[in-house]
Scaffold this motif. Structure first.
Motif, PDB file in Angstrom:
ATOM      1  N   VAL A  99       0.729  -1.129   0.048  1.00  0.00           N
ATOM      2  CA  VAL A  99       0.001  -0.078  -0.001  1.00  0.00           C
ATOM      3  C   VAL A  99       0.892   1.341  -0.049  1.00  0.00           C
ATOM      4  N   ASP A 100       0.619   2.261  -1.015  1.00  0.00           N
ATOM      5  CA  ASP A 100       1.165   3.507  -0.972  1.00  0.00           C
ATOM      6  C   ASP A 100       0.280   4.305   0.120  1.00  0.00           C
ATOM      7  N   GLU A 101       1.142   4.566   1.397  1.00  0.00           N
ATOM      8  CA  GLU A 101       0.297   5.409   2.345  1.00  0.00           C
ATOM      9  C   GLU A 101       0.023   6.908   1.754  1.00  0.00           C
ATOM     10  N   ASN A 102       0.801   7.211   0.677  1.00  0.00           N
ATOM     11  CA  ASN A 102       0.415   8.644   0.202  1.00  0.00           C
ATOM     12  C   ASN A 102      -0.465   8.749  -1.000  1.00  0.00           C
ATOM     13  N   ARG A 104      -4.009   8.564  -3.332  1.00  0.00           N
ATOM     14  CA  ARG A 104      -5.426   8.842  -2.780  1.00  0.00           C
ATOM     15  C   ARG A 104      -6.155   7.423  -2.483  1.00  0.00           C
ATOM     16  N   GLU A 105      -5.818   6.612  -3.306  1.00  0.00           N
ATOM     17  CA  GLU A 105      -6.633   5.244  -3.213  1.00  0.00           C
ATOM     18  C   GLU A 105      -5.657   4.202  -2.580  1.00  0.00           C
ATOM     19  N   ARG A 106      -6.252   3.398  -1.528  1.00  0.00           N
ATOM     20  CA  ARG A 106      -5.408   2.629  -1.072  1.00  0.00           C
ATOM     21  C   ARG A 106      -5.528   1.173  -1.346  1.00  0.00           C
ATOM     22  N   GLY A 119      -5.501  -8.041  -6.192  1.00  0.00           N
ATOM     23  CA  GLY A 119      -5.493  -6.660  -5.561  1.00  0.00           C
ATOM     24  C   GLY A 119      -6.342  -6.691  -4.418  1.00  0.00           C
ATOM     25  N   ILE A 120      -5.988  -5.834  -3.568  1.00  0.00           N
ATOM     26  CA  ILE A 120      -6.995  -5.322  -2.657  1.00  0.00           C
ATOM     27  C   ILE A 120      -7.388  -3.880  -2.711  1.00  0.00           C
ATOM     28  N   TYR A 121      -8.618  -3.410  -2.385  1.00  0.00           N
ATOM     29  CA  TYR A 121      -8.837  -2.187  -2.560  1.00  0.00           C
ATOM     30  C   TYR A 121      -9.526  -1.807  -1.377  1.00  0.00           C
ATOM     31  N   GLU A 122      -9.219  -0.632  -0.478  1.00  0.00           N
ATOM     32  CA  GLU A 122      -9.838  -0.228   0.388  1.00  0.00           C
ATOM     33  C   GLU A 122     -10.919   0.647   0.149  1.00  0.00           C
TER      34      GLU A 122
END
Length: 135
Positions: A99-102, A104-106, A119-122
């Protein structure tokens, strides 16, 4: 959590997945532990799954190469990317794009025990919604 109501039927809905596996029991255990998918036997006795809301079903198939490189990316919706990454790792998966913490989409990419990359999508707000009594 499962939904006892019938799934929504509509032309164009994604409804069924076949996921390559080297060991169906191992793959079933992984997806159950990592995402809470319901594992069952279909009418022919084959191991199948239903997602947590009963909208997508499928099964694992032998003799088909794993999708080891991202192409068509299938993502699993999660309430918390951080918790999902931990669950994937604990269940025997590998995080291949963290996950790129910065961003827009996690999102993150993972490799399941058979080598498939998904993938996972928060989903924003899902964690709060799932904490309410009606979920």
């Amino acid at each position: 959590m499962t939904n006892s109501a019938q799934p929504a039927y509509r032309t164009g809905k994604i409804c069924y997945l076949e996921i390559p596996a080297g060991d169906i029991s191992r793959s079933a255990d992984f997806y159950h532990r990592a995402f809470g998918w319901s594992i069952r036997r279909d009418d022919g006795g084959r191991v199948a799954f239903d997602d947590t809301v009963g909208e997508v079903s499928g099964m694992w198939v032998l003799g088909r190469p794993a999708a080891t490189e991202p192409g068509l990316m299938v993502s699993v919706m999660v309430a918390s990317a951080r918790a999902a990454v931990a669950a994937i790792s604990a269940a025997g998966g590998e995080i291949v794009r963290p996950v790129d913490e910065n961003a827009r989409e996690r999102v993150a990419w993972f490799r399941d025990p058979a080598g498939n990359v998904l993938g996972i999508y928060e989903q924003p707000g899902l964690a709060e919604a799932e904490r309410t009594p009606d979920h």
